[in-house]
Design an enzyme around this catalytic site. Structure first.
Site, PDB file in Angstrom:
ATOM      1  N   TRP A 219      36.345  27.386  58.917  1.00  0.00           N
ATOM      2  CA  TRP A 219      35.290  27.359  59.946  1.00  0.00           C
ATOM      3  C   TRP A 219      34.181  26.394  59.520  1.00  0.00           C
ATOM      4  CZ3 TRP A 219      30.054  28.278  59.941  1.00  0.00           C
ATOM      5  CH2 TRP A 219      29.444  28.406  61.202  1.00  0.00           C
ATOM      6  N   HIS A 220      33.930  26.331  58.215  1.00  0.00           N
ATOM      7  CA  HIS A 220      32.845  25.472  57.740  1.00  0.00           C
ATOM      8  C   HIS A 220      33.200  24.000  57.792  1.00  0.00           C
ATOM      9  CE1 HIS A 220      31.197  29.253  56.215  1.00  0.00           C
ATOM     10  NE2 HIS A 220      30.038  28.628  56.214  1.00  0.00           N
ATOM     11  N   GLY A 221      34.476  23.678  57.808  1.00  0.00           N
ATOM     12  CA  GLY A 221      34.818  22.260  57.872  1.00  0.00           C
ATOM     13  C   GLY A 221      36.320  22.062  57.844  1.00  0.00           C
TER      14      GLY A 221
ATOM     15  N   PHE B 235      28.708  21.803  61.200  1.00  0.00           N
ATOM     16  CA  PHE B 235      29.688  22.860  61.403  1.00  0.00           C
ATOM     17  C   PHE B 235      29.757  23.260  62.858  1.00  0.00           C
ATOM     18  CE2 PHE B 235      28.006  23.580  57.028  1.00  0.00           C
ATOM     19  CZ  PHE B 235      29.003  22.829  56.445  1.00  0.00           C
TER      20      PHE B 235
END
Lengths: 464, 368
Positions: A316-318, A464
């Site tokens: 989800w963060h990258g 993000f």
């Protein structure tokens, strides 16, 4: 548009507040919605249409679910909602990553589309999903008022970087919130503190991190100094932004959930994740971990659930393996703590537990922030003296001396010392009438001065 | 907690509405005197520029440049950095006492070696004789290296001196503690005092009898150098530019070649500047140019000096010109080497390569 910008502070915000508090109640949501769309379109003039598409389709899908709950029609609608949201997120955020994997595995030569990431798509997609899933689960009725739903998803304070506000937590405020001087003042205080955290601390200490990774004279001391600086930067950057979001929400009558609770005072990694980006952790708990069975399943399935959640949290963060690895790293630690490590840690003195957590967190930030395995291993090698660099040098000594006050302020600011002090003396009239207004005024002008003179104003969670 | 709500709300609203109003009513400025640059103006708004995000990005820059009390706020920020956070620097320059120093840190060894080799190639190609080399230190060298982050500028001088086949004249000791007056407080360049001191050392090494008799004129006592706006420190005084005069200097003229065929000629080595000229250092030979030729009719006919230089050479060259009929200044950053070799007469001339450590360390253009 970001909150820590002059165009937000002296153009958008005054016009927005003036318009919002000038119109009668029935028009307030429309003003907020139009303002939020303008706020988003300022930075994403084309992708605002993507967000409107997502809002519109999910508005109708939720109505379908609401009209025929428990039916195949409702099931088809929720599947469509989840699929649409994840496809949009997947296409815009993960297309390049997936293409890279396919090319690596199958030896193909598919061109990376290099799509620019729509700002905030990870945040608003999760809000949309929380809405339709909660409607499907029967926890909340569908929102019939399109404006109210559109406002929930696009509300400018939390649109770009959260907190990820779940629909059920805010539904009452959408159509029936109240305003007061007290709430506005609380919001203003929170906003000012968040702005100062971001501009005065995060940006300043961020330059120390930049210096550490750009150095041509690496040393063990500089590597540690750099990672300590980044540890503070990401906290003050992100929690500052959350403070500003929560503050702005309160000014216009919304009570958003807290997103940070002094995470660096944690004594276990499990505790850290209860205090760091709380709204994201809760989202994954409610919409992934528990639907998978949570911990009420066999040990093997529980372990699977933990790793699925943390693998996804990382991604989800990258869209990169380093983020997936970062997530799995925490998955392993949480699994270890839950299995045996927590018992061992409980026997250790508190300072050692703090050191353990901070060490784990600082190592994790190298995975999080550095781009390639070579950079990550190189930096960790410098930190632990494995790459042959000297223990210290003139650059490390100068940067340490030069940032000592800032490091001290950041250390104090990441502990609940000021909050506790405020609770103790904050009730005294002289503090309330003079000290606090003066302090907030100073922080505002100082932040403004830094914004006017700064070319270094990154916002880490923007991507993000 | 009730007591604080009204005052804090008032402070907050006064701040955002007050500055918004001030931004609105303050007329936009064209240039920043302190930062010596043009300020962003209201952007062109078109649909294309809006959709591409250019218009909003430009508007953000416009707001930053045209913020009400911009200068005061920048000074306030610098004050917090230095007095609050106890930093020694602001915007990449050191503030030590009431002087500004460049943050000379990081040596680009590869660039310096390439530049030195390129200079040596020129030395080989030209027929000038004798050929001298001198390196000018920045004033940062005067700072205490245990308190400030500094690179050793001697490393640069040593590398270039070892590579270039020319007689090396040591000017590095110019920037030693006690010689603060050799450099402007607010600008990297040397003062007239500094230039005269460098001239004496050069003259001695070149076998010239240096001229010591000068009268001084104040050209301005409010010179704002390029470092002033970066430091933005209230305690820093503005500089005074002194112009040296004597019979020889006052008799000189010079031409500043914009191209090989076009030149602006002046009958004094000091140029009268327009009021809106941001860089008052341009008073020395009119500022940067590919080729500048100083003529001194009082010097023996046929005596020629060619100086390959950067901007430091401008304040110095007139003093050297006291001994030569013509002094030709060549700036390789603005003209190709081949054009110089074809068009500048170097036969029998004395040549001096005179570069500052800051240009050698950062400027690609001498190599390119």
């Amino acid at each position: 548009m970001v909150f820590s910008s002059l165009e937000f502070l002296f153009l958008f915000l005054p016009v927005m507040l003036l318009a919002y508090f000038s119109v009668p109640w029935r028009l307030k949501n429309i003003v907020l919605l139009l303002g939020s769309l303008f706020f988003y379109a300022w930075g994403e003039p084309v992708y605002v249409l993507l967000m409107l598409f997502s809002i519109t389709i999910n508005y109708f899908l939720a109505l379908v679910i609401d009209r025929s709950p428990g039916t195949a029609k409702a099931k088809a609608a929720i599947v469509t909602s989840i699929a649409t949201s994840l496809l949009l997120l997947g296409y815009f955020k993960y297309a390049g990553f997936v293409v890279g994997i396919i090319n690596d595995v199958f030896g193909t030569d598919i061109t990376d589309p290099h799509l620019p990431l729509p700002i905030g798509i990870s945040f608003y997609t999760f809000q949309v999903l929380s809405y339709t899933i909660d409607v499907y689960r029967g926890r909340v009725p569908a929102q019939h008022n399109f404006i109210a739903l559109a406002m929930y998803i696009s509300l400018f304070p939390q649109l770009i970087a959260g907190p990820i506000v779940r629909y059920k937590d805010i539904v009452a405020d959408l159509t029936g919130r109240s305003h007061s001087l007290a709430l506005f003042s609380e919001g203003a205080q929170r906003f000012v503190v968040g702005l100062a955290k971001k501009v005065l601390i995060a940006n300043g200490i961020g330059q120390l991190w930049e210096a550490a990774i750009a150095t041509s004279e690496p040393s063990v001391a500089l590597a540690w100094l750099g990672i300590v600086a980044f540890t503070f930067q990401i906290y003050f950057d992100f929690s500052g932004y959350s403070d500003m979001a929560i503050g702005l929400g309160r000014m216009v009558g919304f009570r958003f959930p807290e997103n940070f609770d002094y995470p660096y005072i944690s004594q276990t990694v499990t505790e850290f994740w209860r205090r760091w980006h709380i709204s994201l952790g809760q989202w994954f708990r409610d919409y992934v971990y528990i639907p998978l069975g949570g911990n009420r399943v066999s040990y093997a399935k529980w372990v699977r659930n933990v790793f699925v959640v943390w693998f996804l949290t990382g991604l989800w963060h990258g869209a990169a393996w380093s983020f997936a690895l970062w997530g799995v790293y925490f998955g392993v630690l949480l699994w270890m703590e839950r299995s045996f490590l927590a018992t061992v840690l409980a026997r250790l003195p508190r300072p050692l537990r703090h050191i353990y957590v901070l060490l784990i967190i600082m190592i994790s930030w190298t995975l999080f922030q550095l781009d390639t395995p070579g950079q990550i291993l190189g930096y960790l090698g410098d930190m632990f003296g494995l790459s042959g660099v000297p223990l210290g040098n003139a650059e490390a000594a100068y940067l340490f001396r030069s940032n000592l006050v800032l490091l001290f302020v950041a250390t104090i600011g990441s502990m609940p010392i000021l909050r506790n002090l405020n609770r103790r003396i904050g009730t005294k009239p002289v503090v309330q009438r003079a000290a606090l207004p003066v302090a907030h005024g100073f922080l505002l002008v100082a932040s403004y001065a830094y914004l006017v003179d700064s070319s270094f104003n990154p916002f880490l969670y923007f991507r993000f | 907690m009730r007591n604080q709500h009204l005052p804090i709300t008032a402070v907050f609203l006064m701040f955002i509405f007050g500055f918004a109003l001030l931004d609105w009513v303050t007329p936009p400025q064209d240039v920043s005197e302190f930062e010596r640059r043009d300020l962003a103006q209201f952007p062109v708004i078109t649909l294309d520029r809006l959709l591409s995000g250019e218009a909003t990005a430009d508007y953000a820059t416009y707001m930053q440049d045209q913020a009400a009390f911009r200068d005061e706020l920048r000074f306030f920020k610098s004050f917090i950095e230095r007095r609050g956070f106890l930093k020694k620097e602001n915007n990449g320059v050191y503030v030590a006492g009431d002087r500004i120093f460049d943050k000379f840190y990081g040596i680009n060894h590869a660039l310096i070696e390439r530049t030195a080799q390129r200079i040596d190639e020129v030395v080989t190609d030209i027929d000038a004789s004798p050929i001298y080399l001198a390196i000018i230190p920045t004033k940062a060298q005067m700072l205490d290296s245990s308190a400030y982050l500094l690179s050793d500028q001697y490393e640069i001088a040593d590398t270039v001196a070892a590579t270039v086949d020319a007689t090396y004249i040591d000017l590095m000791r110019l920037a030693t503690p006690g010689n603060e007056d050799f450099y402007y407080i607010t600008d990297p360049h040397w003062t007239t005092d500094g230039a005269i001191s460098a001239y004496r050392r050069l003259a001695e090494a070149m076998g010239l009898e240096s001229v010591t008799d000068y009268d001084f004129e104040v050209a301005t006592d409010s010179y704002i150098g390029s470092e002033y706006g970066r430091a933005a420190a209230w305690n820093i005084p503005k500089d005074t530019i002194y112009l040296a005069h004597n019979e020889i200097l006052d008799g000189m003229s010079f031409c500043r070649f914009r191209t090989l065929d076009e030149a602006d000629c002046y009958d004094s080595v000091y140029v009268e500047l327009d009021d809106d000229t941001a860089d008052r250092y341009d008073i020395f030979l009119g500022g940067l140019a590919p080729i500048t030729v100083i003529t001194n009719d009082l010097a023996p006919e046929g005596s020629e000096l060619v100086v390959f230089k950067d901007s430091y050479g401008h304040a110095l060259a007139p003093f050297l010109a006291q001994h030569y009929r013509t002094v030709t200044l060549v700036d390789f950053r603005y003209i190709q080497r081949e054009l110089v070799l074809e068009n500048v007469n170097l036969d029998g001339a004395t040549a001096l390569f005179l570069y500052s450590t800051s240009v050698l360390n950062t400027d690609q253009r001498i190599v390119d």
